[in-house]
Write a protein that holds these residues in place. Structure first.
Motif, short mmCIF file in Angstrom:
data_model
loop_
_atom_site.label_atom_id
_atom_site.label_comp_id
_atom_site.label_asym_id
_atom_site.label_seq_id
_atom_site.Cartn_x
_atom_site.Cartn_y
_atom_site.Cartn_z
N ARG A 87 6.16 5.44 1.74
CA ARG A 87 4.79 6.38 2.34
C ARG A 87 4.12 6.24 3.76
O ARG A 87 4.52 5.39 4.55
N TYR A 120 6.14 8.06 -1.72
CA TYR A 120 4.85 7.81 -2.49
C TYR A 120 4.74 9.41 -2.21
O TYR A 120 4.10 10.38 -3.48
N TYR A 135 -7.57 -1.43 -5.67
CA TYR A 135 -6.18 -1.10 -5.59
C TYR A 135 -6.13 0.71 -5.83
O TYR A 135 -5.61 1.60 -5.69
N PHE A 136 -8.20 0.68 -6.33
CA PHE A 136 -8.25 2.58 -6.67
C PHE A 136 -8.37 3.23 -5.68
O PHE A 136 -9.87 2.71 -6.25
N THR A 186 1.49 -0.31 -7.24
CA THR A 186 1.13 -0.91 -8.63
C THR A 186 1.39 0.72 -9.40
O THR A 186 1.56 0.99 -10.66
N TRP A 187 1.61 2.24 -8.59
CA TRP A 187 1.51 3.04 -9.59
C TRP A 187 2.69 3.36 -10.36
O TRP A 187 3.52 3.02 -11.48
N LYS A 211 7.81 -6.95 -9.05
CA LYS A 211 7.12 -6.65 -7.82
C LYS A 211 7.36 -6.96 -6.91
O LYS A 211 7.74 -8.80 -6.64
N LYS A 229 1.04 -0.89 -0.16
CA LYS A 229 -0.25 -0.43 0.29
C LYS A 229 0.76 1.41 0.28
O LYS A 229 0.16 2.23 0.59
N PHE A 260 -8.10 -2.22 2.48
CA PHE A 260 -7.78 -3.82 1.59
C PHE A 260 -8.10 -4.42 2.09
O PHE A 260 -8.82 -5.57 1.41
N SER A 274 0.06 6.78 -16.22
CA SER A 274 -0.08 6.49 -14.49
C SER A 274 -0.97 6.89 -14.21
O SER A 274 -0.77 6.39 -12.17
N SER A 275 -1.80 8.34 -14.13
CA SER A 275 -1.81 9.08 -13.51
C SER A 275 -3.00 8.06 -12.86
O SER A 275 -3.80 6.73 -12.98
N PHE A 276 -3.63 8.53 -11.54
CA PHE A 276 -4.26 7.73 -10.25
C PHE A 276 -5.98 7.20 -11.15
O PHE A 276 -6.58 6.69 -12.11
N HIS A 286 6.99 -7.45 -2.55
CA HIS A 286 7.31 -6.64 -1.02
C HIS A 286 8.34 -7.55 -0.01
O HIS A 286 7.49 -6.87 1.88
N SER A 294 -4.72 2.42 3.70
CA SER A 294 -4.95 1.75 3.04
C SER A 294 -5.03 0.86 2.97
O SER A 294 -5.76 -0.72 2.80
S1 PPS Z 1 -0.54 -2.91 -2.98
O1 PPS Z 1 -1.62 -3.82 -2.94
O2 PPS Z 1 0.74 -3.06 -1.66
O3 PPS Z 1 0.68 -3.73 -4.23
O4 PPS Z 1 -0.92 -1.86 -3.04
P1 PPS Z 1 0.14 -0.44 -3.21
O5 PPS Z 1 -0.26 -0.29 -5.54
O6 PPS Z 1 1.00 -1.10 -3.39
O7 PPS Z 1 -1.12 0.76 -2.59
C1 PPS Z 1 -2.79 1.15 -3.37
C2 PPS Z 1 -2.37 2.53 -2.95
O8 PPS Z 1 -1.51 3.39 -4.01
C3 PPS Z 1 -2.95 4.14 -4.40
N1 PPS Z 1 -2.31 4.36 -5.87
C4 PPS Z 1 -2.63 5.59 -6.92
N2 PPS Z 1 -2.49 6.53 -6.01
C5 PPS Z 1 -2.06 7.84 -6.88
N3 PPS Z 1 -1.87 8.10 -8.58
C6 PPS Z 1 -2.24 6.13 -8.82
N4 PPS Z 1 -2.19 5.99 -9.92
C7 PPS Z 1 -2.10 5.79 -8.13
N5 PPS Z 1 -2.33 3.96 -7.88
C8 PPS Z 1 -2.66 3.75 -6.61
C9 PPS Z 1 -3.90 3.54 -4.51
O9 PPS Z 1 -5.15 4.46 -4.70
C10 PPS Z 1 -3.84 2.91 -2.84
O10 PPS Z 1 -3.89 3.71 -2.08
P2 PPS Z 1 -5.01 4.73 -0.86
O11 PPS Z 1 -4.65 5.62 -0.66
O12 PPS Z 1 -5.80 3.25 -0.19
O13 PPS Z 1 -6.27 5.17 -1.83
#
Ligand code: PPS
Length: 347
Positions: free
Chosen positions: A184, A247, A310-311, A79-80, A161, A75, A196, A281-283, A163, A192
């Motif tokens: 982060r 992050y 995930y988002f 993924t970003w 990837k 988290k 999840f 790669s934007s949210f 962890h 987060s």
């Molecule tokens: S995992 O399951 O560990 O792989 O999750 P991970 O990808 O590390 O983290 C998920 C959080 O990242 C946020 N996220 C983003 N933030 C900004 N921009 C982009 N593009 C993006 N993609 C994923 C996602 O919303 C999760 O954070 P939270 O705070 O829950 O929204």
């Protein structure tokens, strides 16, 4: 009480099987694993017992100089960053035929196989994952580890990837390959992670946010402890093959990070291509393209609808909406103690 076992891993860690009492207590508000869980000493990493079957192969995994490993605590923006790096390497002109495939198909996770022992996954179809495995690894057997073998057989340049912390991977990793570490703020990580745990059938967490934060601080959640993970990366931040980023820095100015990554990866992408990467790669764009796993049965539908997957929010500071003053104070003390020991300041 935790029960000692004589097993020692190639990394030198001692395997301690979590006791029946611990499993019963933790299992009250979350779903655990068929074969229980282990803690690896001295660091204390907590994983499903199945990890021990992969530990040696993962530790001896041969990285290549063209690889990029995205390493994080869950988290933290994994993924970003995977999407950023995969797009930079494979899709800067936004014309790659696999761009719409789930992230595990394009950027496999070296330690994913251990979670397939989750009781919460029983009856959940992972057909898309199996299909991706057979495409990347024709002729290979599922029982030898799908994600691990996908890492082995992905075409170069591979984006993987992990962890897992540095301590459980080869000590030569930075001589062999490039590592990008995303850290982060632990308060946003725990928020987060909490959602999840609530939305994934794997975890089916039913407890309160407060107890979840306590589990996190007590290192009683899978992939914890948080601090040694960050510490091991922070200590290596000046290595030329290491890219350490917060992050929060990515959120505040993604283009600066893309330019730095362009140099770090030696890519010479044009500004137009970097703009493409920023867009892809934007949210909003990632969320629109859908969950990075295609096996939607993995989510509890009503919770997924309510909280997202995930988002979820993708913002800095959502913790402010979740902590009581008392809990915030407790976590602040925990953070100050550990962050000052490590010498890290969160953005
Ligand atoms: S995992 O399951 O560990 O792989 O999750 P991970 O990808 O590390 O983290 C998920 C959080 O990242 C946020 N996220 C983003 N933030 C900004 N921009 C982009 N593009 C993006 N993609 C994923 C996602 O919303 C999760 O954070 P939270 O705070 O829950 O929204």
């Amino acid at each position: 009480m935790e029960q000692m076992s004589s097993t020692r891993l190639a990394s030198g860690h001692e395997v301690v099987h979590m006791s029946e009492e611990w499993l019963a207590r933790m299992g009250q508000d979350q779903t655990l694993y068929n074969n229980g869980m282990v803690r690896l000493l001295p660091d204390g990493w907590l994983y499903p017992t199945l990890f021990t079957e992969y530990a040696e192969r993962i530790y001896n995994f041969k990285f290549r100089s063209s690889d990029v490993v995205v390493m994080t605590m869950p988290k933290s923006g994994t993924t970003w960053m995977q999407e950023v790096v995969w797009t930079m390497l494979h899709n800067p002109d936004l014309n790659h035929p696999l761009a719409g495939e789930p992230i595990y198909h394009r950027s496999p996770e070296i330690d994913l196989d251990m979670i397939l022992d989750g009781k919460g996954l029983e009856g959940v179809s992972i057909d898309h994952f199996i299909k991706a495995f057979h495409e990347v690894c024709p002729g290979r057997k599922i029982e030898d580890g799908m994600a691990f073998q996908m890492c082995e057989l992905m075409p170069d340049p591979r984006v993987m990837k992990s962890h897992l912390p540095f301590a459980l991977l080869t000590p030569h990793i930075l001589e062999q390959t490039k590592v990008i570490y995303v850290a982060r703020s632990p308060k946003d990580v725990v928020v987060s992670y909490y959602y999840f745990f609530r939305v994934m059938k794997l975890f089916t967490y039913t407890g309160t946010f407060e107890s979840f934060v306590k589990h996190f601080m007590n290192n009683d959640l899978i992939y914890t402890p948080y601090w040694p993970h960050v510490k091991q990366a922070w200590q290596r931040r000046d290595h030329p093959n290491m890219y350490f980023v917060f992050y929060e820095e990515m959120k505040s100015d993604i283009m600066t990070q893309l330019r730095r990554l362009n140099d770090f990866l030696g890519l010479n992408l044009t500004q137009k291509q970097l703009d493409n990467v920023a867009h892809q790669s934007s949210f909003n764009s990632m969320k629109e393209r859908g969950e990075p796993i295609k096996d939607m049965e993995a989510f509890i539908p009503d919770k997924h609808k309510k909280f997202g997957g995930y988002f979820r929010k993708g913002i800095v500071g959502d913790w402010k909406n979740h902590f009581t003053p008392e809990l915030e104070q407790e976590m602040n003390q925990w953070i100050e103690k550990h962050a000052s020991e490590i010498g890290i300041t969160f953005k």
